[in-house]
Design a protein around this motif. Structure first.
Motif, PDB file in Angstrom:
ATOM      1  N   ARG A  65       0.906  -1.256  -0.038  1.00 19.92           N
ATOM      2  CA  ARG A  65      -0.015   0.022  -0.003  1.00 19.92           C
ATOM      3  C   ARG A  65       0.882   1.364  -0.146  1.00 19.92           C
ATOM      4  NH1 ARG A  65      -5.800   1.333   1.277  1.00 19.92           N
ATOM      5  NH2 ARG A  65      -5.895  -0.746   0.159  1.00 19.92           N
ATOM      6  N   ILE A  66       1.945   1.194   0.844  1.00 20.86           N
ATOM      7  CA  ILE A  66       2.868   2.369   0.921  1.00 20.86           C
ATOM      8  C   ILE A  66       3.536   2.688  -0.346  1.00 20.86           C
ATOM      9  CG2 ILE A  66       4.805   3.284   2.082  1.00 20.86           C
ATOM     10  CD1 ILE A  66       3.706   2.030   4.478  1.00 20.86           C
ATOM     11  N   MET A  67       4.125   1.526  -1.022  1.00 20.32           N
ATOM     12  CA  MET A  67       4.658   1.619  -2.231  1.00 20.32           C
ATOM     13  C   MET A  67       3.557   2.255  -3.207  1.00 20.32           C
ATOM     14  SD  MET A  67       7.600  -1.450  -2.034  1.00 20.32           S
ATOM     15  CE  MET A  67       7.847  -1.338  -3.954  1.00 20.32           C
ATOM     16  N   ARG A  68       2.474   1.713  -3.305  1.00 24.20           N
ATOM     17  CA  ARG A  68       1.690   2.260  -4.420  1.00 24.20           C
ATOM     18  C   ARG A  68       1.488   3.689  -4.126  1.00 24.20           C
ATOM     19  NH1 ARG A  68      -4.900   0.994  -3.496  1.00 24.20           N
ATOM     20  NH2 ARG A  68      -5.780   2.688  -4.425  1.00 24.20           N
ATOM     21  N   GLN A  69       1.174   4.278  -2.859  1.00 24.24           N
ATOM     22  CA  GLN A  69       1.279   5.644  -2.831  1.00 24.24           C
ATOM     23  C   GLN A  69       2.297   6.393  -2.917  1.00 24.24           C
ATOM     24  OE1 GLN A  69      -2.014   6.926  -1.833  1.00 24.24           O
ATOM     25  NE2 GLN A  69      -0.930   8.802  -2.450  1.00 24.24           N
ATOM     26  N   ALA A  70       3.535   5.934  -2.838  1.00 24.71           N
ATOM     27  CA  ALA A  70       4.900   6.379  -3.163  1.00 24.71           C
ATOM     28  C   ALA A  70       4.878   6.612  -4.703  1.00 24.71           C
ATOM     29  CB  ALA A  70       5.836   5.776  -2.451  1.00 24.71           C
ATOM     30  N   GLU A 122      -2.675  -4.860  -5.363  1.00 26.83           N
ATOM     31  CA  GLU A 122      -1.614  -4.067  -4.848  1.00 26.83           C
ATOM     32  C   GLU A 122      -0.339  -5.168  -4.698  1.00 26.83           C
ATOM     33  OE1 GLU A 122      -3.646  -0.853  -1.774  1.00 26.83           O
ATOM     34  OE2 GLU A 122      -3.126  -2.594  -0.917  1.00 26.83           O
ATOM     35  N   LEU A 123      -0.403  -6.340  -4.308  1.00 27.25           N
ATOM     36  CA  LEU A 123       0.677  -7.030  -3.923  1.00 27.25           C
ATOM     37  C   LEU A 123       1.122  -7.508  -5.324  1.00 27.25           C
ATOM     38  CD1 LEU A 123      -0.548  -9.143  -0.949  1.00 27.25           C
ATOM     39  CD2 LEU A 123       1.322  -7.594  -1.076  1.00 27.25           C
ATOM     40  N   ARG A 124       0.336  -7.773  -6.521  1.00 32.99           N
ATOM     41  CA  ARG A 124       0.794  -8.285  -7.633  1.00 32.99           C
ATOM     42  C   ARG A 124       1.266  -7.258  -8.539  1.00 32.99           C
ATOM     43  NH1 ARG A 124       2.387 -12.294 -10.713  1.00 32.99           N
ATOM     44  NH2 ARG A 124       1.377 -12.585 -12.398  1.00 32.99           N
ATOM     45  N   ILE A 134       1.668 -14.346  -3.203  1.00 35.32           N
ATOM     46  CA  ILE A 134       0.717 -13.626  -2.502  1.00 35.32           C
ATOM     47  C   ILE A 134      -0.307 -14.633  -1.593  1.00 35.32           C
ATOM     48  CG2 ILE A 134      -1.443 -12.381  -2.940  1.00 35.32           C
ATOM     49  CD1 ILE A 134       0.065 -11.537  -5.697  1.00 35.32           C
ATOM     50  N   ALA A 135      -0.454 -15.655  -2.061  1.00 36.15           N
ATOM     51  CA  ALA A 135      -1.041 -16.683  -1.179  1.00 36.15           C
ATOM     52  C   ALA A 135      -0.614 -16.643   0.245  1.00 36.15           C
ATOM     53  CB  ALA A 135      -1.041 -18.150  -2.018  1.00 36.15           C
ATOM     54  N   VAL A 136       0.719 -16.928   0.219  1.00 36.47           N
ATOM     55  CA  VAL A 136       1.214 -16.919   1.673  1.00 36.47           C
ATOM     56  C   VAL A 136       1.236 -15.550   2.399  1.00 36.47           C
ATOM     57  CG1 VAL A 136       3.648 -17.157   2.710  1.00 36.47           C
ATOM     58  CG2 VAL A 136       3.161 -18.539   0.643  1.00 36.47           C
ATOM     59  N   VAL A 137       1.450 -14.541   1.732  1.00 36.55           N
ATOM     60  CA  VAL A 137       1.356 -13.213   2.223  1.00 36.55           C
ATOM     61  C   VAL A 137      -0.071 -13.060   3.084  1.00 36.55           C
ATOM     62  CG1 VAL A 137       1.153 -10.850   2.131  1.00 36.55           C
ATOM     63  CG2 VAL A 137       2.845 -12.123   1.198  1.00 36.55           C
ATOM     64  N   LEU A 138      -1.162 -13.645   2.179  1.00 39.53           N
ATOM     65  CA  LEU A 138      -2.637 -13.330   2.610  1.00 39.53           C
ATOM     66  C   LEU A 138      -3.001 -14.593   3.278  1.00 39.53           C
ATOM     67  CD1 LEU A 138      -3.927 -11.624  -0.596  1.00 39.53           C
ATOM     68  CD2 LEU A 138      -3.203 -10.363   1.489  1.00 39.53           C
ATOM     69  N   ASP A 139      -2.547 -15.756   3.421  1.00 36.94           N
ATOM     70  CA  ASP A 139      -3.009 -16.862   3.983  1.00 36.94           C
ATOM     71  C   ASP A 139      -4.016 -17.404   3.338  1.00 36.94           C
ATOM     72  OD1 ASP A 139      -2.778 -19.042   5.897  1.00 36.94           O
ATOM     73  OD2 ASP A 139      -3.963 -18.025   7.350  1.00 36.94           O
TER      74      ASP A 139
END
Length: 166
Positions: A65-70, A122-124, A134-139
């Motif tokens: 989210r932060i990288m998207r905003q940056a 956002e992650l992709r 992403i599957a690991v990050v989002l469980d």
């Protein structure tokens, strides 16, 4: 809970690699370097003094989210400097040129209906993680992430059509 500084240090190289992929693919018109983008994101993360990190997944989700905003801020800054609207080239799944601010507006609309799809985008898109990570990050299972990624792409294709009101 994770220590913010230790986590940032440990994952800095991964975030930098993600930023390099993202800038190479999505924002070749920017003069922003991956290190600059990650450093800006790191500064914003450090400013989140009251934020507690539950785990690596939480850290990655927030970083996306932060990288998207940056990146949005960099695009807006360039637009102000050049007084022109650059295009951002999305990878083939969206198969069209899209303005980054239009993408952000579409993601804000999508978030009100399906926030889980926005997290995947956002992650992709902004971090460049593959479906299995992403599957690991989002469980979630890779099949669920793949299905939701496909749904998000289709929704964005429709929302970003040139004749659609923003």
């Amino acid at each position: 809970m994770l220590d913010r500084d230790a986590t940032l240090t440990a994952l800095y190289d991964e975030l930098r690699a993600a930023a390099a992929r993202m800038l190479r693919r999505e924002a070749p018109f920017l003069t922003l370097q991956p290190t600059e983008l990650v450093n800006e994101a790191a500064i914003r993360i450090v400013r989140l003094e009251r934020m507690s990190w539950n785990d690596r997944q939480h850290f990655f989700a927030t970083s996306a989210r932060i990288m998207r905003q940056a990146m949005l801020d960099a695009v807006r800054s360039r637009r102000r400097a050049k007084r022109q609207a650059p295009d951002v080239f999305l990878e083939t799944p969206l198969a069209q040129d899209v303005e980054i601010e239009a993408l952000d507006a579409a993601l804000i609309r999508l978030e009100s209906a399906a926030p889980e799809l926005v997290r995947i985008v956002e992650l992709r898109f902004f971090v460049g993680l593959p479906v299995d990570q992403i599957a690991v990050v989002l469980d979630q299972s890779p099949a669920t992430v793949k299905r939701r990624w496909q749904a998000a792409r289709l929704w964005l294709l429709d929302a970003l059509k040139p004749d659609q009101p923003q």
